[in-house]
Design a protein around this motif. Structure first.
Motif, short mmCIF file in Angstrom:
data_model
loop_
_atom_site.label_atom_id
_atom_site.label_comp_id
_atom_site.label_asym_id
_atom_site.label_seq_id
_atom_site.Cartn_x
_atom_site.Cartn_y
_atom_site.Cartn_z
N ALA A 92 39.71 44.73 23.86
CA ALA A 92 40.36 44.70 22.55
C ALA A 92 41.00 46.03 22.23
CB ALA A 92 39.33 44.35 21.48
N LEU A 93 42.05 46.00 21.43
CA LEU A 93 42.64 47.23 20.93
C LEU A 93 41.68 47.89 19.97
CD1 LEU A 93 46.29 46.04 20.23
CD2 LEU A 93 45.47 47.40 22.15
N ASP A 96 42.10 49.38 17.20
CA ASP A 96 42.36 49.16 15.78
C ASP A 96 42.55 47.68 15.47
OD1 ASP A 96 45.94 49.94 15.72
OD2 ASP A 96 44.69 48.83 17.15
N ALA A 97 41.90 46.82 16.27
CA ALA A 97 42.07 45.39 16.05
C ALA A 97 41.68 45.02 14.63
CB ALA A 97 41.21 44.60 17.04
N GLY A 143 40.85 38.86 12.19
CA GLY A 143 41.77 37.75 12.28
C GLY A 143 41.77 36.92 11.02
N ASP A 159 37.41 38.59 15.11
CA ASP A 159 38.22 39.46 15.94
C ASP A 159 37.36 40.07 17.04
OD1 ASP A 159 36.72 41.33 14.58
OD2 ASP A 159 38.39 42.55 13.91
N THR A 204 40.11 37.26 22.65
CA THR A 204 40.72 38.56 22.40
C THR A 204 42.24 38.47 22.41
OG1 THR A 204 38.84 39.72 23.38
CG2 THR A 204 40.91 40.92 23.26
N SER A 260 43.50 36.37 19.31
CA SER A 260 43.35 37.02 18.01
C SER A 260 44.45 38.04 17.77
CB SER A 260 41.97 37.69 17.90
OG SER A 260 41.85 38.76 18.83
N ARG A 261 45.00 38.61 18.85
CA ARG A 261 46.12 39.54 18.71
C ARG A 261 47.47 38.81 18.72
NH1 ARG A 261 43.67 42.97 22.96
NH2 ARG A 261 45.49 42.48 24.23
N ARG A 262 47.60 37.90 19.66
CA ARG A 262 48.89 37.27 19.89
C ARG A 262 49.31 36.36 18.73
NH1 ARG A 262 50.13 33.01 24.79
NH2 ARG A 262 52.36 32.70 24.38
N ALA A 280 48.05 36.37 15.53
CA ALA A 280 47.73 36.85 14.18
C ALA A 280 48.87 36.50 13.23
CB ALA A 280 47.51 38.36 14.20
#
Length: 299
Positions: free
Chosen positions: A10-11, A13-14, A17, A22, A130, A133-135, A137
């Protein structure tokens, strides 16, 4: 899908979500790179170790970690890990994120060492969550997608070998019901009679159930829960000792001090003074509901 056996990290600073779900890194849970003090958690966690060897403390229980080790940590518990020796991906969520779904997160073991196909499958689930949750958002379907992905992950973990799905004995069911009531009421009463009244049974029934599951009496189970909460607050917060005592139903600081010393073996002040010592041995006796609610403490 993400290739099996490869974990996407994960990044740092995630952001949470849209479903309150997240993934972050282990180091993001604490601002202290040395993790000298436990962190009191306000969200539910799955911690999947991806690199290194070290120790994790969950409610003062020291657990060994290496690649493939999975921890289930609950909101309200305290966590401390050995950094930077350990790398891990953390899946976190608000308790209400799973409302309405057919899954019980308490069926997941506190500690499990994954291997083989189980490890590959869990890594794949965590990696896909993971990525999504980023892609995704901000997309309308993201909330439902993440909730169902988390449900699949928890169901998979609850189905691991070593006793999952075993029918509970009557004593275990009574014990779990008591634990749920203690969670709701430990700040207000430590009387076993009060819990027996709420559950519609006798003190003898509660004591028999606790002895069968933990080897300790119902009164000991209740008092250990209060001592555990006191220990959490003493180590993870700077609240005055007297205020912590009042939060737990002690009107007089001296009564709280005597209670804590009897249960833990040291005074509240001494316990707090030792909180920044590296990798301490467990001080508070492990809370019995931990394994009873999650199945076996699986190796």
């Amino acid at each position: 899908m993400v290739p099996s056996g490869h974990l996407v990290t994960a990044l740092p600073d995630a952001a949470a979500g849209p479903a309150g779900i997240d993934t972050i890194t282990l180091g993001d849970l604490t601002p202290d790179p040395g993790w000298r003090r436990p962190v009191l958690l306000d969200r539910e966690l799955i911690v999947l170790t991806t690199g290194g060897h070290g120790l994790a403390e969950v409610d003062f229980r020291v657990l060994p970690c290496r690649p493939g080790t999975l921890l289930r940590v609950r909101a309200g518990q305290v966590l401390r890990c050995t950094l930077p020796q350990l790398d891990a991906t953390v899946v976190r969520w608000h308790p209400e994120a799973l409302h309405g779904l057919d899954v019980d997160a308490d069926d997941v073991p506190t500690w499990v060492q994954l291997a083989g196909e189980d490890e590959d499958a869990v890594i794949n689930e965590v990696s896909q969550l993971t990525v999504d949750s980023r892609r995704h958002a901000g997309t309308p379907a993201a909330r439902s997608l993440l909730r169902h992905q988390l449900t699949v992950l928890l169901l998979r973990l609850s189905m691991l070998p070593s006793g999952a799905g075993r029918a509970a004995r009557p004593e275990e069911d009574t014990f779990r019901r008591l634990c749920r009531e203690v969670e709701r009421g430990y700040q207000h009463t430590r009387r076993v009679e009060d819990y027996a009244d709420r559950l519609g049974c006798s003190v003898r029934t509660l004591t028999r159930a606790c002895l069968a599951v933990t080897g300790r009496s119902a009164k000991q189970v209740v008092d250990e829960r209060v001592a555990l909460q006191a220990s959490r607050l003493l180590t993870a917060t700077d609240e005055p000792v007297a205020r912590i005592g009042r939060q737990l139903g002690f009107t007089e600081p001296t009564n709280f001090g005597r209670f804590f010393t009897r249960e833990v073996g040291v005074s509240p002040g001494a316990f707090r003074a030792a909180r920044e010592q590296p990798a301490p041995a467990p001080v508070v006796r492990p809370r019995p509901p931990a394994d009873a609610r999650t199945g076996a403490h699986r190796a």
